[in-house]
Design a protein around this motif. Structure first.
Motif, PDB file in Angstrom:
ATOM      1  N   ARG A  47      -1.516  -7.257   5.209  1.00 59.28           N
ATOM      2  CA  ARG A  47      -0.985  -6.449   4.356  1.00 59.28           C
ATOM      3  C   ARG A  47       0.420  -5.852   4.996  1.00 59.28           C
ATOM      4  O   ARG A  47       0.632  -5.542   6.249  1.00 59.28           O
ATOM      5  CB  ARG A  47      -1.825  -5.256   4.428  1.00 59.28           C
ATOM      6  CG  ARG A  47      -3.071  -5.184   3.317  1.00 59.28           C
ATOM      7  CD  ARG A  47      -3.810  -4.011   3.553  1.00 59.28           C
ATOM      8  NE  ARG A  47      -4.093  -3.538   4.645  1.00 59.28           N
ATOM      9  CZ  ARG A  47      -4.641  -2.457   5.229  1.00 59.28           C
ATOM     10  NH1 ARG A  47      -4.611  -1.390   4.320  1.00 59.28           N
ATOM     11  NH2 ARG A  47      -5.170  -2.338   6.293  1.00 59.28           N
ATOM     12  N   SER A 155      -3.126   7.226   3.880  1.00 58.95           N
ATOM     13  CA  SER A 155      -2.486   7.795   2.933  1.00 58.95           C
ATOM     14  C   SER A 155      -2.431   9.128   2.697  1.00 58.95           C
ATOM     15  O   SER A 155      -3.237   9.757   2.964  1.00 58.95           O
ATOM     16  CB  SER A 155      -3.131   6.863   1.652  1.00 58.95           C
ATOM     17  OG  SER A 155      -2.444   7.555   0.383  1.00 58.95           O
TER      18      SER A 155
ATOM     19  N   ASN B  30       4.724   1.458 -11.557  1.00 63.38           N
ATOM     20  CA  ASN B  30       3.910   0.455 -11.321  1.00 63.38           C
ATOM     21  C   ASN B  30       2.689   1.239 -10.152  1.00 63.38           C
ATOM     22  O   ASN B  30       3.163   2.124  -9.463  1.00 63.38           O
ATOM     23  CB  ASN B  30       4.488  -0.440 -10.743  1.00 63.38           C
ATOM     24  CG  ASN B  30       5.056  -0.446  -9.262  1.00 63.38           C
ATOM     25  OD1 ASN B  30       4.831  -0.401  -8.393  1.00 63.38           O
ATOM     26  ND2 ASN B  30       6.488  -0.661  -9.451  1.00 63.38           N
ATOM     27  N   ILE B  32       2.012   0.707  -7.340  1.00 64.40           N
ATOM     28  CA  ILE B  32       2.459   0.440  -5.925  1.00 64.40           C
ATOM     29  C   ILE B  32       3.246   1.723  -5.759  1.00 64.40           C
ATOM     30  O   ILE B  32       3.333   2.597  -4.758  1.00 64.40           O
ATOM     31  CB  ILE B  32       3.006  -0.720  -5.374  1.00 64.40           C
ATOM     32  CG1 ILE B  32       2.084  -2.114  -5.403  1.00 64.40           C
ATOM     33  CG2 ILE B  32       3.366  -0.646  -3.688  1.00 64.40           C
ATOM     34  CD1 ILE B  32       2.722  -3.210  -5.243  1.00 64.40           C
ATOM     35  N   ARG B  35       1.923   5.535  -5.669  1.00 62.69           N
ATOM     36  CA  ARG B  35       1.281   5.922  -4.665  1.00 62.69           C
ATOM     37  C   ARG B  35       2.039   7.031  -3.884  1.00 62.69           C
ATOM     38  O   ARG B  35       1.611   7.862  -3.370  1.00 62.69           O
ATOM     39  CB  ARG B  35       0.913   5.145  -3.565  1.00 62.69           C
ATOM     40  CG  ARG B  35       0.082   3.925  -4.299  1.00 62.69           C
ATOM     41  CD  ARG B  35      -1.462   4.446  -4.350  1.00 62.69           C
ATOM     42  NE  ARG B  35      -2.022   4.694  -3.046  1.00 62.69           N
ATOM     43  CZ  ARG B  35      -3.373   5.191  -2.814  1.00 62.69           C
ATOM     44  NH1 ARG B  35      -3.822   5.548  -3.849  1.00 62.69           N
ATOM     45  NH2 ARG B  35      -3.880   5.455  -1.588  1.00 62.69           N
ATOM     46  N   ALA B  40       5.581   1.752   1.011  1.00 57.83           N
ATOM     47  CA  ALA B  40       4.748   0.835   0.002  1.00 57.83           C
ATOM     48  C   ALA B  40       3.864   0.089   0.721  1.00 57.83           C
ATOM     49  O   ALA B  40       4.287  -0.542   1.972  1.00 57.83           O
ATOM     50  CB  ALA B  40       5.573   0.300  -1.008  1.00 57.83           C
ATOM     51  N   VAL B  41       2.635  -0.350   0.395  1.00 56.46           N
ATOM     52  CA  VAL B  41       1.722  -1.447   0.875  1.00 56.46           C
ATOM     53  C   VAL B  41       1.489  -2.448   0.008  1.00 56.46           C
ATOM     54  O   VAL B  41       1.259  -2.091  -1.143  1.00 56.46           O
ATOM     55  CB  VAL B  41       0.420  -0.756   1.132  1.00 56.46           C
ATOM     56  CG1 VAL B  41      -0.709  -1.898   2.013  1.00 56.46           C
ATOM     57  CG2 VAL B  41       0.557   0.524   2.176  1.00 56.46           C
ATOM     58  N   ILE B  42       1.885  -3.787   0.484  1.00 56.10           N
ATOM     59  CA  ILE B  42       1.657  -4.872  -0.395  1.00 56.10           C
ATOM     60  C   ILE B  42       0.832  -5.736   0.337  1.00 56.10           C
ATOM     61  O   ILE B  42       0.826  -5.929   1.720  1.00 56.10           O
ATOM     62  CB  ILE B  42       2.884  -5.444  -0.744  1.00 56.10           C
ATOM     63  CG1 ILE B  42       3.965  -5.605   0.336  1.00 56.10           C
ATOM     64  CG2 ILE B  42       3.696  -4.646  -1.803  1.00 56.10           C
ATOM     65  CD1 ILE B  42       5.382  -5.997   0.096  1.00 56.10           C
ATOM     66  N   GLU B  43       0.321  -7.035  -0.414  1.00 55.89           N
ATOM     67  CA  GLU B  43      -0.354  -8.170   0.321  1.00 55.89           C
ATOM     68  C   GLU B  43       0.761  -9.414  -0.073  1.00 55.89           C
ATOM     69  O   GLU B  43       0.973  -9.470  -1.219  1.00 55.89           O
ATOM     70  CB  GLU B  43      -1.613  -8.539  -0.354  1.00 55.89           C
ATOM     71  CG  GLU B  43      -2.548  -7.204  -0.250  1.00 55.89           C
ATOM     72  CD  GLU B  43      -3.778  -7.427   0.961  1.00 55.89           C
ATOM     73  OE1 GLU B  43      -3.341  -8.542   1.666  1.00 55.89           O
ATOM     74  OE2 GLU B  43      -4.352  -6.586   1.127  1.00 55.89           O
ATOM     75  N   TYR B  88       9.458  -7.974  -4.952  1.00 63.34           N
ATOM     76  CA  TYR B  88       9.618  -6.452  -4.949  1.00 63.34           C
ATOM     77  C   TYR B  88      11.197  -6.200  -4.538  1.00 63.34           C
ATOM     78  O   TYR B  88      11.879  -6.877  -3.503  1.00 63.34           O
ATOM     79  CB  TYR B  88       8.672  -6.247  -3.835  1.00 63.34           C
ATOM     80  CG  TYR B  88       7.237  -6.603  -3.930  1.00 63.34           C
ATOM     81  CD1 TYR B  88       6.487  -5.992  -5.048  1.00 63.34           C
ATOM     82  CD2 TYR B  88       6.636  -7.425  -3.058  1.00 63.34           C
ATOM     83  CE1 TYR B  88       5.088  -6.371  -5.410  1.00 63.34           C
ATOM     84  CE2 TYR B  88       5.215  -7.595  -3.456  1.00 63.34           C
ATOM     85  CZ  TYR B  88       4.596  -7.076  -4.300  1.00 63.34           C
ATOM     86  OH  TYR B  88       3.190  -7.403  -4.682  1.00 63.34           O
ATOM     87  N   ASP B 121       9.083  -5.802  -9.219  1.00 65.37           N
ATOM     88  CA  ASP B 121       8.618  -4.648  -9.216  1.00 65.37           C
ATOM     89  C   ASP B 121       9.647  -3.777  -8.387  1.00 65.37           C
ATOM     90  O   ASP B 121       9.806  -4.070  -7.074  1.00 65.37           O
ATOM     91  CB  ASP B 121       7.330  -4.261  -8.947  1.00 65.37           C
ATOM     92  CG  ASP B 121       6.713  -4.901 -10.197  1.00 65.37           C
ATOM     93  OD1 ASP B 121       6.599  -4.319 -11.509  1.00 65.37           O
ATOM     94  OD2 ASP B 121       5.395  -5.161  -9.848  1.00 65.37           O
ATOM     95  N   ILE B 123       9.165  -0.816  -5.789  1.00 65.21           N
ATOM     96  CA  ILE B 123       8.192  -0.265  -5.045  1.00 65.21           C
ATOM     97  C   ILE B 123       8.341   0.790  -4.021  1.00 65.21           C
ATOM     98  O   ILE B 123       7.455   1.423  -3.733  1.00 65.21           O
ATOM     99  CB  ILE B 123       7.128  -1.399  -4.457  1.00 65.21           C
ATOM    100  CG1 ILE B 123       7.816  -2.277  -3.356  1.00 65.21           C
ATOM    101  CG2 ILE B 123       6.680  -2.339  -5.562  1.00 65.21           C
ATOM    102  CD1 ILE B 123       6.952  -3.295  -2.664  1.00 65.21           C
TER     103      ILE B 123
END
Lengths: 334, 334
Positions: A47, A155, B30, B32, B35, B40-43, B88, B121, B123
């Protein structure tokens, strides 16, 4: 040779090449940046946290820091506020034609030092120069990438009824220090910006508790704004006590004199942690061991009635609603 | 209500909140971005590409595009130039107080459309407002993240003797279109900026060849600058032929009139591919099938003598060294 930035420093030509090679690369050298391809290539897993900020602070040098230190700390701190370990930054300058090369060099070195302290590498960059009068000396964008350890899930949406609200130290130092420098106020001669990278502090408190629900750094808009954001995002109310909030004497007097409320003044080295009540003491104790958390205090708690509302018990014992700021009392503070 | 940007739109307070909610989030929505945490948190997995650019083009609207389209395409293209699939973007505004909200709305929508076309996107974001006279309408930073497919290894360091140099289309369109708009020139009424996302084109040519060694998009400093960069990075010489380089009639006349050389004029929708000679024809054929590669041509080849040097065979049959640009003939073109 010139001692000022010219439009050609941003042209993609010879002067730009020399500025990148002899100033930026020699200060920030690392094998990824030095490739100078159109994009940096990195290996990462899991992540990721990703965040961006523009820095337009005026003046670019102020007590306790400068725009370069601020640009590194601000973005490192935004990564830390989701519990991430910061790794990489991009750094993009917009320079006003005529900026002294000496000033730029000082900012470049400050970026180098702060990045070293925070443990991040600058791996991508860009430089644009605009005509004199089309920008104000120097603007910086930093965008950061960090990795979030497994099990960490922090968060602004996660505050829960009964959580404790911990503040890591005094509020208003950054905003008042910058304002004093800008306006030539002399009653705050000892005051410095609190500008600092908080990733170490965050890693330490994550080491003693897995029950940290939210983290926020109260920058623009101050403590009042981030508490309102969290109250809205989590659908909770937050109750704080004025007497528990640490404020330096100098900040307090400056605010009185200028008609400002320290709750709305920007900080650049403070955080608010909203945590499970059973871990409050352990987190507070750990925080106070860190140089940036020495004055940490429990300033309030999370409730359920009136979701989205922040209420403060004043020193006089009355209660008042702490609303979001409407105007802009302190422009260009970060 | 106001129809102009005020300082308070950048305060972290109520107006800023409304601008983010009703303009940015509603356009770029979107899960993400929505929030609204500090990061932003992405995988993601594997090799990432990471790149940043500031956009300071003046004027912010020009034939064929605007600063928003440019900010998305420019960063998407930088990711594509290392063979990455862009995913992103972060997007950070510096707005001059007084910018019309209508202009900002047009840019926000243009960003939305271009991001959709490019498949990325937005984000993460930031908005700063500076006092009137401290910036020039609007500056944008976009920073991008992409993933590099396994087996792809593209770099300005990988050009080899005997490689072919392919250019995807006509040069100089963007620079001359922006300049014409800015200076009110009327002999280029039909000319549009070539501003376009090239990630589709790159994916297509990577589909027909694993022997693409370098990719570069000739933006600031034009074709001449990126060829010089690659020649230096790879320690090779590059020989090009003037007669093979596609230039529109309008660009050519404008350059003649203004004393500019199209080799140094910026493009925003073109790329140079330096490829193994055995795959040249397959790549060229594939490129021409894409709307952004219809005029693709082989313009030269890579040699070994005089590492770092770019030489052009002119239309007259003579040879001249194509050096890096020294001054800044066209400021604020991107």
């Amino acid at each position: 040779m010139t001692d000022k930035i010219l439009l050609s420093h941003g042209s993609g030509g010879k002067l730009a090449h020399d500025l990148i090679q002899f100033s930026f690369l020699s200060a920030w050298a690392n094998p990824i940046l030095s490739r100078l391809d159109d994009a940096a290539v990195i290996e990462v897993k899991g992540r990721l946290a990703f965040t961006t900020d523009n820095y337009v602070v005026q003046p670019i040098f102020f007590p306790g820091g400068d725009i370069g230190k601020l640009a590194v700390c601000g973005t490192v701190n935004d990564l830390a506020m989701v519990g991430a370990i910061p790794h990489y930054l991009s750094l993009a300058f917009i320079i006003e034609e005529g900026l002294s090369l000496n000033d730029l060099e000082m900012v470049v070195n400050s970026i180098k030092q702060t990045a070293k302290t925070a443990g991040v590498d600058i791996i991508a960059g860009d430089t644009k120069v605009v005509n004199h009068g089309c920008a104000d000396k120097l603007f910086i964008n930093t965008t950061g990438i960090g990795t979030i350890p497994s099990g960490v899930n922090i968060s602004g949406h996660h505050a829960r009824r009964g959580d404790a609200v911990i503040l890591s130290g005094t509020i208003g130092d950054h905003g008042i220090a910058v304002l004093s420098q800008r306006e030539g106020l002399d009653f705050t001669t000892e005051l410095k910006s609190d500008c600092a990278p908080l990733n170490g502090l965050v890693a330490e408190i994550l080491g003693v508790s897995t029950n940290i629900h939210c983290l926020r750094d109260p920058t623009r808009g101050g403590l009042a704004s981030i508490l309102n954001e969290v109250a809205e995002q989590s659908g909770v109310s937050i109750r704080i006590e004025e007497s528990k909030i640490p404020v330096r004497e100098e900040v307090s007097s400056a605010c009185d004199m200028l008609g400002l409320d320290p709750l709305y003044v920007a900080n650049e080295g403070k955080l608010v942690a909203i945590v499970d009540p059973k871990d409050t003491e352990a987190i507070l104790e750990q925080m106070r061991k860190n140089q940036y958390g020495q004055n940490a205090a429990i300033i309030g708690e999370v409730g359920e009635e009136h979701p989205g509302r922040v209420v403060m018990k004043t020193r006089l014992g009355t209660s008042r609603i702490v609303d979001v700021v409407v105007g802009e009392p302190l422009p260009r503070i970060c």
